[in-house]
Design a protein around this motif. Structure first.
Motif, mmCIF file in Angstrom:
data_model
loop_
_atom_site.group_PDB
_atom_site.id
_atom_site.type_symbol
_atom_site.label_atom_id
_atom_site.label_comp_id
_atom_site.label_asym_id
_atom_site.label_seq_id
_atom_site.Cartn_x
_atom_site.Cartn_y
_atom_site.Cartn_z
ATOM 1 N N THR A 214 0.968 -4.968 -4.306
ATOM 2 C CA THR A 214 0.530 -3.577 -4.243
ATOM 3 C C THR A 214 0.266 -3.006 -5.626
ATOM 4 N N THR A 215 0.350 -3.821 -6.672
ATOM 5 C CA THR A 215 0.187 -3.339 -8.035
ATOM 6 C C THR A 215 -1.021 -3.985 -8.695
ATOM 7 N N GLN A 216 -1.401 -3.416 -9.812
ATOM 8 C CA GLN A 216 -2.500 -3.938 -10.608
ATOM 9 C C GLN A 216 -1.990 -5.032 -11.550
ATOM 10 N N PRO A 217 -2.874 -5.846 -12.137
ATOM 11 C CA PRO A 217 -2.435 -6.856 -13.110
ATOM 12 C C PRO A 217 -1.636 -6.223 -14.248
ATOM 13 N N VAL A 218 -0.710 -7.001 -14.787
ATOM 14 C CA VAL A 218 0.175 -6.499 -15.835
ATOM 15 C C VAL A 218 -0.600 -6.314 -17.135
ATOM 16 N N ASN A 219 -0.480 -5.140 -17.717
ATOM 17 C CA ASN A 219 -1.058 -4.862 -19.034
ATOM 18 C C ASN A 219 0.051 -4.321 -19.925
ATOM 19 N N ALA A 220 0.539 -5.157 -20.822
ATOM 20 C CA ALA A 220 1.666 -4.762 -21.664
ATOM 21 C C ALA A 220 1.182 -3.949 -22.856
ATOM 22 N N PRO A 221 1.927 -2.895 -23.225
ATOM 23 C CA PRO A 221 1.571 -2.141 -24.430
ATOM 24 C C PRO A 221 1.824 -2.972 -25.684
ATOM 25 N N GLU A 222 1.122 -2.680 -26.759
ATOM 26 C CA GLU A 222 1.297 -3.418 -28.013
ATOM 27 C C GLU A 222 2.550 -2.977 -28.751
ATOM 28 N N THR A 223 2.973 -1.758 -28.545
ATOM 29 C CA THR A 223 4.239 -1.271 -29.106
ATOM 30 C C THR A 223 5.008 -0.571 -27.994
ATOM 31 N N ILE A 224 6.329 -0.567 -28.155
ATOM 32 C CA ILE A 224 7.173 0.007 -27.113
ATOM 33 C C ILE A 224 8.480 0.467 -27.744
ATOM 34 N N PRO A 225 9.035 1.592 -27.292
ATOM 35 C CA PRO A 225 10.353 2.009 -27.798
ATOM 36 C C PRO A 225 11.461 1.289 -27.053
ATOM 37 N N ALA A 226 12.678 1.388 -27.556
ATOM 38 C CA ALA A 226 13.825 0.896 -26.789
ATOM 39 C C ALA A 226 13.937 1.721 -25.520
ATOM 40 N N GLY A 227 14.251 1.041 -24.433
ATOM 41 C CA GLY A 227 14.351 1.720 -23.150
ATOM 42 C C GLY A 227 13.829 0.839 -22.036
ATOM 43 N N ASP A 228 13.745 1.369 -20.843
ATOM 44 C CA ASP A 228 13.345 0.636 -19.653
ATOM 45 C C ASP A 228 11.850 0.349 -19.695
ATOM 46 N N TRP A 229 11.467 -0.936 -19.733
ATOM 47 C CA TRP A 229 10.033 -1.227 -19.788
ATOM 48 C C TRP A 229 9.329 -0.922 -18.463
ATOM 49 N N SER A 230 10.081 -0.673 -17.401
ATOM 50 C CA SER A 230 9.461 -0.266 -16.143
ATOM 51 C C SER A 230 8.741 1.068 -16.269
ATOM 52 N N LEU A 231 9.110 1.849 -17.282
ATOM 53 C CA LEU A 231 8.485 3.152 -17.496
ATOM 54 C C LEU A 231 7.239 3.052 -18.353
ATOM 55 N N HIS A 232 6.846 1.825 -18.734
ATOM 56 C CA HIS A 232 5.695 1.633 -19.615
ATOM 57 C C HIS A 232 4.696 0.656 -19.002
ATOM 58 N N GLY A 233 4.452 0.817 -17.701
ATOM 59 C CA GLY A 233 3.450 0.017 -17.026
ATOM 60 C C GLY A 233 3.908 -1.367 -16.620
ATOM 61 N N LEU A 234 5.203 -1.647 -16.669
ATOM 62 C CA LEU A 234 5.716 -2.983 -16.366
ATOM 63 C C LEU A 234 6.727 -2.942 -15.223
ATOM 64 N N ALA A 235 6.540 -2.030 -14.287
ATOM 65 C CA ALA A 235 7.518 -1.860 -13.207
ATOM 66 C C ALA A 235 7.638 -3.103 -12.340
ATOM 67 N N ALA A 236 6.558 -3.897 -12.223
ATOM 68 C CA ALA A 236 6.600 -5.088 -11.361
ATOM 69 C C ALA A 236 6.638 -6.370 -12.166
ATOM 70 N N PHE A 237 6.948 -6.270 -13.456
ATOM 71 C CA PHE A 237 6.927 -7.468 -14.308
ATOM 72 C C PHE A 237 8.309 -8.099 -14.404
ATOM 73 N N SER A 238 8.396 -9.382 -14.050
ATOM 74 C CA SER A 238 9.597 -10.188 -14.262
ATOM 75 C C SER A 238 9.242 -11.321 -15.208
ATOM 76 N N GLY A 239 9.955 -11.388 -16.301
ATOM 77 C CA GLY A 239 9.665 -12.399 -17.312
ATOM 78 C C GLY A 239 10.421 -12.093 -18.583
ATOM 79 N N ILE A 240 9.790 -12.362 -19.727
ATOM 80 C CA ILE A 240 10.414 -12.147 -21.028
ATOM 81 C C ILE A 240 9.566 -11.188 -21.843
ATOM 82 N N GLY A 241 10.206 -10.191 -22.400
ATOM 83 C CA GLY A 241 9.561 -9.280 -23.326
ATOM 84 C C GLY A 241 10.044 -9.552 -24.738
ATOM 85 N N HIS A 242 9.113 -9.697 -25.672
ATOM 86 C CA HIS A 242 9.450 -9.995 -27.070
ATOM 87 C C HIS A 242 9.297 -8.720 -27.901
#
Length: 350
Positions: A214-242
């Motif tokens: 029910t979601t669109q393809p994952v598009n990760a931001p190039e920068t991100i603050p500390a916090g829940d990545w689900s609030l930055h377009g990654l609500a359905a992403f399971s994997g590793i964030g660097h």
């Protein structure tokens, strides 16, 4: 040389001769001195020695612990009334390993008596560090070893008892936070879609079963603050964030340490400092000693954070409002990433 304890009653039947086997009755009388019908009725406990061995009779199950203590010293003794405390003991080539577990949600200090005599070492299961116990917290007695241990809530402490006279390393001198450096971000960020790695067993997709995302393809931001990545377009992403950033350190005085504190992590993190692997943390506290990897001046930090499959499964309408047992997930289970706050703590003696 063995110990046999009958509880409640003694055997009277055998498969060879059926009920009231006279040979069995004779053997019981030789072991216990009586057929034990009267001791059972009178609730009388008894032990009888046979050379280096012994045989006994306990009228009820409740009598067994006290009777065993008469002939076998307790491996671990705790103060009367102590509850939710567990111990495991294994004999190793280099000594005796005790795993001591405070299964309560409160910290407490316990005086323990171990049946084995030995020089006590405390092991840290997270870092592998080994140290002796402070003077007064461990003593070898004629009966074994006495320990005084401070347990945090739900803490398991490994204690290794080495042969008497072996030199246990002294406990480290307590250090204080001399300086605290915030690492607030934002962080340079990229994702690794581990579900698509072909060499791993969990390379799968629910589309094969007819489920549709029910979601669109994952598009990760190039920068991100500390916090829940689900609030930055990654609500359905399971994997590793660097997460990557740089920090600057002054020259460190002799004897000081640098500890990286990641704050909260959902759910595990691998840390790299100046491209060297510093360690892996999988539960709280998410702290790693990075002293040997840092240098004065500019340093590079990378934190690889892995979450769970909760986010991946949350995208399928077939699982909406499903219970956990059927694959449903809650909002709390979908919190992911480096939550922080991230700080560097320079530790040392004043």
């Amino acid at each position: 040389g063995g110990t046999v304890l009958f509880v409640g009653s003694v055997p009277v039947h055998t498969s060879e001769y059926g009920a009231d086997d006279p040979d069995l009755a004779k053997l019981i009388r030789e072991l216990l001195g009586s057929p034990c019908s009267q001791p059972a009725d009178a609730k009388t406990k008894l032990w009888r020695s046979h050379g280096k061995g012994r045989a006994g009779f306990a009228p009820t199950v409740d009598d067994v612990p006290a009777m065993l203590r008469e002939v076998v010293p307790p491996d671990v003794s705790v103060p009367p009334g102590t509850k939710e405390f567990f111990a495991w003991h294994r004999q190793l080539d280099g000594g005796h390993l005790y795993l001591l577990f405070n299964r309560t949600d409160a910290s407490r200090t316990l005086e323990l008596a171990l049946a084995v005599r030995g020089q006590a070492e405390r092991w840290d299961p997270l870092t592998g560090e080994v140290c002796g116990l402070p003077p007064g917290d461990a003593a070898i007695t004629p009966q074994g070893t006495r320990l005084r241990l401070e347990f945090a809530a739900q803490e398991l402490i490994p204690i290794l008892l080495r042969p008497e006279g072996s030199a246990a390393p002294p406990p480290p001198a307590p250090q204080k936070v001399l300086k605290q450096i915030a690492v607030p971000g934002p962080f340079r960020f990229r994702i690794e879609e581990t579900l698509k790695r072909p060499h791993l067993a969990w390379n799968f997709t629910q589309e094969q079963d007819g489920w549709k995302s029910t979601t669109q393809p994952v598009n990760a931001p190039e920068t991100i603050p500390a916090g829940d990545w689900s609030l930055h377009g990654l609500a359905a992403f399971s994997g590793i964030g660097h997460y990557e950033t740089d920090f600057t350190l002054d020259a460190l005085p002799e004897g000081t340490r640098v500890v990286l504190d990641l704050g909260r992590v959902a759910v595990s993190a691998e840390v790299f400092v100046n491209d060297a692997r510093a360690g892996l943390v999988v539960f709280d506290p998410y702290r790693i000693d990075i002293t040997r990897h840092v240098h004065p001046g500019r340093n590079r930090l990378r934190v690889a954070v892995a979450n769970t499959l909760a986010n991946y499964y949350s995208q399928f309408k077939e699982l909406l409002n499903a219970p956990n047992s059927a694959g449903g997930v809650t909002l709390e289970q979908r919190v992911s990433g480096l939550l922080g706050p991230v700080t560097l703590k320079v530790m040392g003696n004043e």
